[in-house]
Structure formats: C-alpha cells, structure tokens
Design a protein around this motif. Structure first.
Motif: not given
Length: 188
Positions: A129-135, A154-167
């Motif tokens: 999910a994190r890597t697809v989010c970055r794409r 734009l900001r939502f998807y930048n934060r969301l990939s960080d969320y998936f990493f911490v998750l």
C-alpha cells in the motif's frame, strides 16, 4: 429474453473513456492514470484492512478508503464546477493522518536503519500500500503540472504513504515479527 448488462458500455473499445462531466480522453490520460492508481491503492488498502483484527486500525483504514474514494472522484472530474458538489479531502483529514502517524510512532523504538519489508502478510501488505501510494502521489504530481490539483489531495497522498510505513511497524510489533534492517551491503 436476455437483458444487456449495464457493466459494459463498449464506449471504451477504441481506447477512450469519459471523465465525470462528459469529456472524452484517452485511457492513458494523466487524469485516468491518477484516479486509476488511487483505485488500485484502494484495493490494496481494503486487503490490508481485511488482514487486520485490530478494530481501531480497521476503522482508520475505512476512513482512509472513504478519503481515497473522495479524491478519486475529484481526479475523475474535468469540470471544476462539478467538483463543488463532490466530497473533498480537507485540511482536517490531513491532520487526522498526521495525528495517527505521531500517535503510532510515539509507541515505537526509533529507527536506526532502513527496514526490509516482510515478516507477516499484513506487514508486507502495508508496504505494498505504501509503494502504490507513492506511485499515486507521483502520478498526481505529474497531473498537477498540467491541470491544477488541490493542495489537500497532494498533501494527503504524501502523508498517507508515511502512515502506511508507520502502520507496517505497528503491525510487525503486534505480530511479534522483526522487519529486518537493511545493512547496505549483503554479505556473501
């Protein structure tokens, strides 16, 4: 008598599709790529949610799925007047992600190296999910160079990939697995 399905229209058989608002564009148009990648991310987010048993995390991911759908609907729209009636990603949604990231991260040991994904299917799925989010973010940023995309998306998807990493780290801890640190050079 056999009734025709409403699933297929045959309108895209020649490589074009319609945006919300009616404009026809090639299926490789950046708007299609953008919301198509968000759609792919939604499937990965849903699978991750299905792999979890923690009801709080599942609730977070359900909210995130709703925000992904809201952003996809805006990305699929060619007329800014039509966007006025669509659900939006708002500043408070970005703050929600930041709050959840900070809350989860505060319970984890500080990182001392990059981590290799894996150890449990849900951990690996969080990384997918994190890597697809970055794409998705990269594709949306390319679209933003041609057509304005809201700063909140734009900001939502930048934060969301960080969320998936911490998750992924939270899930690893809950499953009692270690994500192996990357040493930089593999020994033979």
């Amino acid at each position: 008598m056999t009734r025709k399905s409403n699933i297929y229209t045959k309108g895209g058989d020649r490589g074009e599709t319609s945006l919300v608002g009616g404009k026809r564009v090639p299926k490789h148009h950046l708007r299609i790529e953008s919301y198509g990648t968000v759609d792919e991310l939604m499937s990965h987010t849903a699978l991750l949610r299905d792999l979890l048993s923690d009801e709080g995390l599942k609730e977070d991911l359900l909210k995130i799925l709703g925000l992904q759908m809201a952003s996809a609907s805006v990305l699929a729209t060619d007329d800014h007047k039509l966007e006025l009636n669509l659900p939006k990603v708002r500043e408070e949604d970005i703050r929600f992600l930041e709050h959840r990231i900070d809350e989860m991260d505060a319970t984890l040991e500080p990182l001392t190296s990059f981590l290799l994904p894996g150890g449990h299917p849900a951990v690996s799925q969080a990384h997918v999910a994190r890597t697809v989010c970055r794409r998705a973010e990269r594709t949306i940023l390319r679209l933003n160079r041609e057509e304005e995309v809201s700063d909140e998306i734009l900001r939502f998807y930048n934060r969301l990939s960080d969320y998936f990493f911490v998750l992924s780290r939270i899930i690893a801890r809950s499953q009692g697995v270690q994500q192996p640190p990357w040493k930089g050079v593999l020994e033979k």
